[in-house]
Design a protein around this motif. Sequence first.
Motif, PDB file in Angstrom:
ATOM      1  N   ILE A   1       0.839  -1.200   0.000  1.00 18.69           N
ATOM      2  CA  ILE A   1       0.000   0.000   0.000  1.00 18.69           C
ATOM      3  C   ILE A   1       0.875   1.251   0.000  1.00 18.69           C
ATOM      4  O   ILE A   1       0.625   2.206  -0.753  1.00 18.69           O
ATOM      5  CB  ILE A   1      -0.952   0.015   1.221  1.00 18.69           C
ATOM      6  CG1 ILE A   1      -1.939  -1.149   1.170  1.00 18.69           C
ATOM      7  CG2 ILE A   1      -1.673   1.357   1.344  1.00 18.69           C
ATOM      8  CD1 ILE A   1      -2.962  -1.073   0.069  1.00 18.69           C
ATOM      9  N   ARG A   2       1.909   1.248   0.833  1.00 19.20           N
ATOM     10  CA  ARG A   2       2.828   2.397   0.848  1.00 19.20           C
ATOM     11  C   ARG A   2       3.502   2.553  -0.513  1.00 19.20           C
ATOM     12  O   ARG A   2       3.719   3.672  -0.987  1.00 19.20           O
ATOM     13  CB  ARG A   2       3.871   2.235   1.955  1.00 19.20           C
ATOM     14  CG  ARG A   2       3.328   2.546   3.342  1.00 19.20           C
ATOM     15  CD  ARG A   2       4.442   2.688   4.384  1.00 19.20           C
ATOM     16  NE  ARG A   2       5.282   1.512   4.477  1.00 19.20           N
ATOM     17  CZ  ARG A   2       5.039   0.460   5.254  1.00 19.20           C
ATOM     18  NH1 ARG A   2       3.982   0.451   6.041  1.00 19.20           N
ATOM     19  NH2 ARG A   2       5.870  -0.566   5.276  1.00 19.20           N
ATOM     20  N   GLY A   3       3.819   1.425  -1.153  1.00 14.65           N
ATOM     21  CA  GLY A   3       4.415   1.470  -2.488  1.00 14.65           C
ATOM     22  C   GLY A   3       3.470   2.079  -3.509  1.00 14.65           C
ATOM     23  O   GLY A   3       3.882   2.865  -4.370  1.00 14.65           O
ATOM     24  N   ILE A   4       2.200   1.727  -3.428  1.00 21.18           N
ATOM     25  CA  ILE A   4       1.207   2.299  -4.345  1.00 21.18           C
ATOM     26  C   ILE A   4       1.096   3.803  -4.125  1.00 21.18           C
ATOM     27  O   ILE A   4       1.035   4.577  -5.089  1.00 21.18           O
ATOM     28  CB  ILE A   4      -0.163   1.604  -4.174  1.00 21.18           C
ATOM     29  CG1 ILE A   4      -0.081   0.164  -4.672  1.00 21.18           C
ATOM     30  CG2 ILE A   4      -1.257   2.378  -4.903  1.00 21.18           C
ATOM     31  CD1 ILE A   4      -1.304  -0.676  -4.340  1.00 21.18           C
ATOM     32  N   LYS A   5       1.097   4.225  -2.881  1.00 19.86           N
ATOM     33  CA  LYS A   5       1.052   5.654  -2.573  1.00 19.86           C
ATOM     34  C   LYS A   5       2.245   6.359  -3.214  1.00 19.86           C
ATOM     35  O   LYS A   5       2.112   7.420  -3.824  1.00 19.86           O
ATOM     36  CB  LYS A   5       1.056   5.861  -1.058  1.00 19.86           C
ATOM     37  CG  LYS A   5       1.003   7.311  -0.638  1.00 19.86           C
ATOM     38  CD  LYS A   5       1.035   7.434   0.881  1.00 19.86           C
ATOM     39  CE  LYS A   5       1.131   8.889   1.293  1.00 19.86           C
ATOM     40  NZ  LYS A   5       1.370   9.024   2.735  1.00 19.86           N
ATOM     41  N   GLY A   6       3.418   5.742  -3.111  1.00 17.66           N
ATOM     42  CA  GLY A   6       4.616   6.313  -3.724  1.00 17.66           C
ATOM     43  C   GLY A   6       4.505   6.383  -5.237  1.00 17.66           C
ATOM     44  O   GLY A   6       4.949   7.360  -5.856  1.00 17.66           O
ATOM     45  N   LEU A   7       3.911   5.355  -5.842  1.00 12.56           N
ATOM     46  CA  LEU A   7       3.731   5.372  -7.292  1.00 12.56           C
ATOM     47  C   LEU A   7       2.843   6.531  -7.716  1.00 12.56           C
ATOM     48  O   LEU A   7       3.110   7.205  -8.723  1.00 12.56           O
ATOM     49  CB  LEU A   7       3.120   4.048  -7.770  1.00 12.56           C
ATOM     50  CG  LEU A   7       3.976   2.791  -7.638  1.00 12.56           C
ATOM     51  CD1 LEU A   7       3.185   1.556  -8.052  1.00 12.56           C
ATOM     52  CD2 LEU A   7       5.257   2.917  -8.471  1.00 12.56           C
ATOM     53  N   ILE A   8       1.794   6.777  -6.971  1.00 14.63           N
ATOM     54  CA  ILE A   8       0.885   7.880  -7.298  1.00 14.63           C
ATOM     55  C   ILE A   8       1.599   9.218  -7.113  1.00 14.63           C
ATOM     56  O   ILE A   8       1.470  10.122  -7.945  1.00 14.63           O
ATOM     57  CB  ILE A   8      -0.410   7.780  -6.472  1.00 14.63           C
ATOM     58  CG1 ILE A   8      -1.212   6.574  -6.954  1.00 14.63           C
ATOM     59  CG2 ILE A   8      -1.229   9.076  -6.561  1.00 14.63           C
ATOM     60  CD1 ILE A   8      -2.444   6.241  -6.157  1.00 14.63           C
ATOM     61  N   GLU A   9       2.374   9.322  -6.024  1.00 11.64           N
ATOM     62  CA  GLU A   9       3.120  10.553  -5.792  1.00 11.64           C
ATOM     63  C   GLU A   9       4.116  10.823  -6.924  1.00 11.64           C
ATOM     64  O   GLU A   9       4.393  11.976  -7.258  1.00 11.64           O
ATOM     65  CB  GLU A   9       3.858  10.478  -4.450  1.00 11.64           C
ATOM     66  CG  GLU A   9       2.936  10.552  -3.254  1.00 11.64           C
ATOM     67  CD  GLU A   9       3.619  10.245  -1.929  1.00 11.64           C
ATOM     68  OE1 GLU A   9       3.015  10.556  -0.891  1.00 11.64           O
ATOM     69  OE2 GLU A   9       4.752   9.693  -1.923  1.00 11.64           O
ATOM     70  N   LYS A  10       4.633   9.773  -7.554  1.00 14.08           N
ATOM     71  CA  LYS A  10       5.610   9.906  -8.647  1.00 14.08           C
ATOM     72  C   LYS A  10       4.948   9.972 -10.022  1.00 14.08           C
ATOM     73  O   LYS A  10       5.629   9.910 -11.043  1.00 14.08           O
ATOM     74  CB  LYS A  10       6.584   8.722  -8.619  1.00 14.08           C
ATOM     75  CG  LYS A  10       7.454   8.666  -7.396  1.00 14.08           C
ATOM     76  CD  LYS A  10       8.285   7.396  -7.410  1.00 14.08           C
ATOM     77  CE  LYS A  10       8.997   7.205  -6.081  1.00 14.08           C
ATOM     78  NZ  LYS A  10       9.656   5.890  -6.013  1.00 14.08           N
ATOM     79  N   ASP A  11       3.616  10.058 -10.031  1.00 13.23           N
ATOM     80  CA  ASP A  11       2.871  10.113 -11.295  1.00 13.23           C
ATOM     81  C   ASP A  11       3.158   8.915 -12.200  1.00 13.23           C
ATOM     82  O   ASP A  11       3.281   9.048 -13.413  1.00 13.23           O
ATOM     83  CB  ASP A  11       3.157  11.431 -12.054  1.00 13.23           C
ATOM     84  CG  ASP A  11       2.637  12.648 -11.318  1.00 13.23           C
ATOM     85  OD1 ASP A  11       1.546  12.549 -10.728  1.00 13.23           O
ATOM     86  OD2 ASP A  11       3.336  13.687 -11.324  1.00 13.23           O
ATOM     87  N   THR A  12       3.231   7.747 -11.598  1.00  9.50           N
ATOM     88  CA  THR A  12       3.465   6.509 -12.346  1.00  9.50           C
ATOM     89  C   THR A  12       2.274   6.225 -13.261  1.00  9.50           C
ATOM     90  O   THR A  12       1.133   6.548 -12.940  1.00  9.50           O
ATOM     91  CB  THR A  12       3.671   5.339 -11.365  1.00  9.50           C
ATOM     92  OG1 THR A  12       4.771   5.656 -10.510  1.00  9.50           O
ATOM     93  CG2 THR A  12       3.949   4.031 -12.079  1.00  9.50           C
TER      94      THR A  12
END
Length: 116
Positions: A49-60
């Motif tokens: 979940i934290r990884g997904i949050k990071g992906l969204i923050e990085k505009d993945t």
Amino acid sequence: MGVGPEMAEPVNEQAAECCAQEGTLRKSHHSEKVKNNLISRLNRIEGQIRGIKGLIEKDTYCDDVLNQIASVQSALNGVGKLLLEHHLKSCVIERIQEGDMEVVTELMTTMNKLIK
């Protein structure tokens, strides 16, 4: 499928310690092995979940994020299946043996929530 006298003993080592009733509050008492397995799986999911949050923050790219979300949903389903298996093999059988058929309605309500 009926529960006959051959089912009088717990069906696994967790059965005797899975569910206990304290007043009107029911509690699960899983073995340390089962509890550690569930916690380990949930810790991995928390990291995902934290990884997904990071992906969204990085505009993945959206498709990559959606694939990660599907992976988390699958992992949560795995936790649910494991918990459901232990619940059926212990708590549910125990309550039926005690004559508490309300557990079937409770189980059906829970399963309907799980399979939405």
